[in-house]
Scaffold this active site. Structure first.
Site, PDB file in Angstrom:
ATOM      1  N   GLU A 119     -10.003  -4.359  12.698  1.00 21.94           N
ATOM      2  CA  GLU A 119     -10.807  -4.575  11.496  1.00 21.94           C
ATOM      3  C   GLU A 119     -10.901  -6.065  11.214  1.00 21.94           C
ATOM      4  OE1 GLU A 119     -10.322  -1.714   8.413  1.00 21.94           O
ATOM      5  OE2 GLU A 119      -9.743  -3.293   7.022  1.00 21.94           O
TER       6      GLU A 119
ATOM      7  N   CYS B 263       0.824  -1.211   0.000  1.00 18.61           N
ATOM      8  CA  CYS B 263       0.000   0.000   0.000  1.00 18.61           C
ATOM      9  C   CYS B 263       0.863   1.268   0.000  1.00 18.61           C
ATOM     10  CB  CYS B 263      -0.927   0.016   1.206  1.00 18.61           C
ATOM     11  SG  CYS B 263      -1.476  -1.601   1.768  1.00 18.61           S
TER      12      CYS B 263
ATOM     13  N   SER C 286     -13.482  -4.874   7.413  1.00 16.14           N
ATOM     14  CA  SER C 286     -12.643  -4.444   6.303  1.00 16.14           C
ATOM     15  C   SER C 286     -13.524  -3.953   5.162  1.00 16.14           C
ATOM     16  CB  SER C 286     -11.819  -5.640   5.822  1.00 16.14           C
ATOM     17  OG  SER C 286     -11.354  -5.401   4.527  1.00 16.14           O
TER      18      SER C 286
ATOM     19  N   CYS D  89      -2.382   3.297   2.483  1.00 13.45           N
ATOM     20  CA  CYS D  89      -3.268   2.337   3.145  1.00 13.45           C
ATOM     21  C   CYS D  89      -4.390   3.072   3.899  1.00 13.45           C
ATOM     22  CB  CYS D  89      -2.446   1.480   4.082  1.00 13.45           C
ATOM     23  SG  CYS D  89      -3.223  -0.075   4.551  1.00 13.45           S
ATOM     24  N   ASP D  90      -5.382   2.292   4.320  1.00 10.70           N
ATOM     25  CA  ASP D  90      -6.629   2.844   4.877  1.00 10.70           C
ATOM     26  C   ASP D  90      -6.437   3.970   5.898  1.00 10.70           C
ATOM     27  OD1 ASP D  90      -7.270   0.509   3.613  1.00 10.70           O
ATOM     28  OD2 ASP D  90      -8.503  -0.268   5.226  1.00 10.70           O
ATOM     29  N   LYS D  91      -5.641   3.710   6.934  1.00 13.18           N
ATOM     30  CA  LYS D  91      -5.578   4.664   8.051  1.00 13.18           C
ATOM     31  C   LYS D  91      -4.689   5.847   7.745  1.00 13.18           C
ATOM     32  CE  LYS D  91      -8.022   1.600   9.845  1.00 13.18           C
ATOM     33  NZ  LYS D  91      -7.827   0.665   8.719  1.00 13.18           N
TER      34      LYS D  91
ATOM     35  N   CYS E 279      -5.134  -1.629  -1.735  1.00 13.40           N
ATOM     36  CA  CYS E 279      -6.130  -2.604  -2.183  1.00 13.40           C
ATOM     37  C   CYS E 279      -6.998  -2.023  -3.290  1.00 13.40           C
ATOM     38  CB  CYS E 279      -6.980  -3.065  -1.008  1.00 13.40           C
ATOM     39  SG  CYS E 279      -6.046  -4.025   0.185  1.00 13.40           S
TER      40      CYS E 279
ATOM     41  N   ASP F  74      -3.821  -3.152   7.310  1.00 16.91           N
ATOM     42  CA  ASP F  74      -4.873  -4.043   7.805  1.00 16.91           C
ATOM     43  C   ASP F  74      -4.713  -5.433   7.217  1.00 16.91           C
ATOM     44  OD1 ASP F  74      -5.985  -1.879   9.038  1.00 16.91           O
ATOM     45  OD2 ASP F  74      -7.387  -1.476   7.414  1.00 16.91           O
TER      46      ASP F  74
HETATM   47 FE1  FES Z   1      -3.466  -1.339   2.744  1.00 15.39          FE
HETATM   48 FE2  FES Z   1      -5.703  -2.645   1.884  1.00 15.39          FE
HETATM   49  S1  FES Z   1      -4.232  -3.294   3.365  1.00 15.39           S
HETATM   50  S2  FES Z   1      -4.998  -0.650   1.391  1.00 15.39           S
HETATM   51 MG    MG Z   2      -8.905  -2.015   5.813  1.00 16.82          MG
END
Ligand code: FES
Ligand code: MG
Length: 595
Positions: free
Chosen positions: A470, A67, A496, A140-142, A211, A99
């Site tokens: 998550e 990510c 997720s 990544c997400d966070k 992702c 995650d």
């Molecule tokens: Fe990083 Fe999905 S684990 S964007």
């Molecule tokens: Mg996630």
């Protein structure tokens, strides 16, 4: 060395950094800042650099996860363009918790925690050096909300740049990270072989990037654009080629982001001028139409709090009730972000929504233009011959069929469900109660969960876990075992963005803080009603509620260090699970640090 000159062309951009470097040779503040300049000279500051705007460049880099594995390269391009524009970049890093990699391990408790930690790290660096503006870069997400929150918190001049998503993997270009997760359930049910499992593992993730589907990273990157804190095309561009090179589109995003930042500096446009209540409404609208992740509810509420914009969990319902689902993305459908990019990216979706009255066109953005001006050259109707996005006249699903806010006696302060177009009206069945994700996963993989069951996973909320880990494994295991449409999950934890199934998350109040999930026992009847928008336990008298409350003992999961601090500070998921010292809110409102 003669006396160091101050660049006159940029002196007006340097509102803050004069506190660090002094204003002009001979002035009293210039003399007092001599020692600081002496140290800065050791890190490549020259005479005329002291007259330039200082720009924080945040690289949420780690080689631990695809990510963000290329984010240092993007930061280098950003820093170089800052120099080209006559600024001086100050680079720094932050932690990153993937995650995908930590899910299902004790480390996952640090994931949501990392969002606020990242925000704190950026605040610390940017405020300590009194830099004039910032470009934050994350994948990544966070890292995405974490990299926007400090701009909003301090009303800074800032632009967020998304690292871009990963390409699809495998010979047929149909694999991604969720394929690998779902393969676990499929293998446990003997629906695939070890060789097939290994094939998916080897090919699911072909290189750098977040992702690929409309999971949390792409949802939040899209929200960055819709909110106006990111340049218009940056959410759709993929991170890297199959050969492992950062894409030229992403390099251009770096330059465009720096140009936008300098426009904001020159015009004095700060993050809170951009991220207004109307801009947040746009952001939620676009996320709903895209088919975004439930985590968006949490992160958008947190960002709104940082911006001091009044926004509640109920606002998500108001918007969901009028916005149709247009995107056909994984995990609920077939496409990934690269497919949206192929047809013109997020601006194509936004223009279509704007043209049909779903967006506020007059919101200011980081380009210095309004939403409507940014989209002036984009056609109002979607491109022909594609079905990545469906038109509002014939959507993938009507309004109120994607993310819904539920209430009811099990979630008096709210819960979130993602339908992604599912026609599900009601699901009722016996509670199967677990106090951890692992226990629930063991039961699912062991074949102990059956049609109609409602799997309750509790004590996994922001304070209870702590860190609201998550989850993807339980829902993916249900899908992998062919039970995705027949078994519901209800939790005070999170799902997720890659999850699908019948999943109710963010149940508030959480069990650890006395929420009703903690009162449930095996076999209680739970009903989820998406028409009435409720999640409830059925058939308890007032006496039964009293008996259960009297018998309740919270499950306490030990925590130390960062997690213990987090438990003390974290607010409920219905308020974005933001960490804050509540008594200080009023001080902050009266004296924003970046005046
Ligand atoms: Fe990083 Fe999905 S684990 S964007
Ligand atoms: Mg996630």
């Amino acid at each position: 060395d003669g006396p160091a000159p101050t660049s006159s062309s940029h002196s007006d951009l340097r509102r803050r950094s004069a506190a660090l470097t002094g204003t002009r040779p001979g002035a009293p503040d210039w003399i007092r800042r001599t020692a600081a300049r002496a140290m800065l000279r050791a890190v490549d500051f020259k005479d005329d650099d002291f007259g330039k705007p200082l720009i924080t460049v945040t690289s949420c880099f780690t080689n631990a996860t695809p990510c963000n594995a290329h984010v240092d390269e993007l930061a280098a391009v950003v820093a170089e363009h800052v120099r080209q524009r006559g600024g001086k970049p100050l680079l720094h890093g932050t932690p990153v918790v993937s995650d995908g990699e930590t899910m299902g391990t004790p480390g996952m408790r640090y994931s949501l925690v990392s969002r606020d930690l990242i925000a704190d790290c950026i605040e610390c660096q940017h405020e300590a050096y009194a830099a004039d503006g910032l470009v934050t870069i994350g994948g990544c997400d966070k890292t995405i909300p974490g990299a926007m929150m400090p701009m909003l918190r301090h009303d800074a001049v800032g632009v967020f740049l998304y690292g871009g998503s990963i390409l699809p993997g495998g010979p047929q270009r149909n694999l991604d990270f969720v394929s690998a997760i779902e393969a676990i359930g499929a293998r446990s049910a003997n629906r695939i072989t070890d060789e097939e499992l290994l094939h998916i593992e080897r090919h699911a993730c072909p290189g750098a990037g977040a992702c690929a589907g409309a999971f949390t990273a792409n949802t939040m990157a899209t929200i960055g654009v819709a909110l106006g804190l990111s340049v218009p095309y940056s959410a759709g561009h993929v991170a890297a080629t199959y050969e492992g090179r950062v894409t030229e589109h992403k390099r251009q995003d770096c330059r465009d982001s720096v140009d936008a930042l300098f426009t904001c500096l020159e015009r004095g446009i700060t993050a809170r001028q951009i991220a207004t209540r109307k801009a947040f409404e746009n952001a939620i609208t676009v996320a709903m139409a895209l088919g975004g992740s439930t985590n968006a509810v949490l992160h958008v509420l947190a960002m709104a709090r940082e911006a001091q914009v009044p926004l509640t969990i109920d606002d998500f319902h108001q918007i969901a009730a009028r916005v149709p689902l247009l995107g056909q993305f994984r995990p609920f459908s077939k496409y990934v972000m690269a497919d949206l990019d192929r047809i013109g990216g997020v601006p194509v979706l936004m223009k279509h929504l704007l043209a049909h009255g779903y967006l506020h066109g007059d919101c200011l953005t980081c380009t210095g233009k309004t939403v409507e001006e940014n989209l002036a050259d984009v056609p109002a109707e979607l491109p022909a011959g594609q079905d990545v996005l469906l038109p509002v006249q014939a959507p993938y699903a009507p309004p109120a069929r994607h993310i819904l806010i539920l209430k009811g006696n099990l979630a008096p302060e709210g819960a979130v469900i993602k339908l992604s177009g599912k026609s599900l009206q009601r699901h009722a069945g016996p509670a199967r109660v677990f106090d951890s994700e692992e226990a629930a996963l063991d039961a699912i993989l062991g074949g102990h969960i059956h049609k109609n069951d409602v799997v309750v996973i509790r004590y996994v909320g922001p304070a209870g876990a702590p860190g609201c880990p998550e989850m993807l494994s339980p829902s993916a295991a249900l899908v992998g075992r062919g039970l995705g449409a027949d078994v519901a999950l209800v939790t005070d934890g999170r799902f997720s963005g890659g999850s699908h199934g019948i999943m109710v998350g963010h149940v508030c109040p959480e069990a650890y803080r006395g929420g009703p999930l903690g009162l449930l026992r095996e076999g209680d009847t739970i009903a989820i009603d998406t028409v009435e928008r409720t999640v409830s336990v059925i058939g308890w008298s007032a006496d039964e509620w009293d008996r259960r409350r009297a018998a309740w003992k919270p499950v306490h999961k030990p925590a130390s260090g960062l997690l213990a601090k987090y438990r003390r500070l974290v607010q409920p998921a219905s308020q974005g699970a933001i960490t804050r010292v509540v008594e200080e809110e009023e001080d902050e409102a009266s004296t924003p640090p970046s005046a």
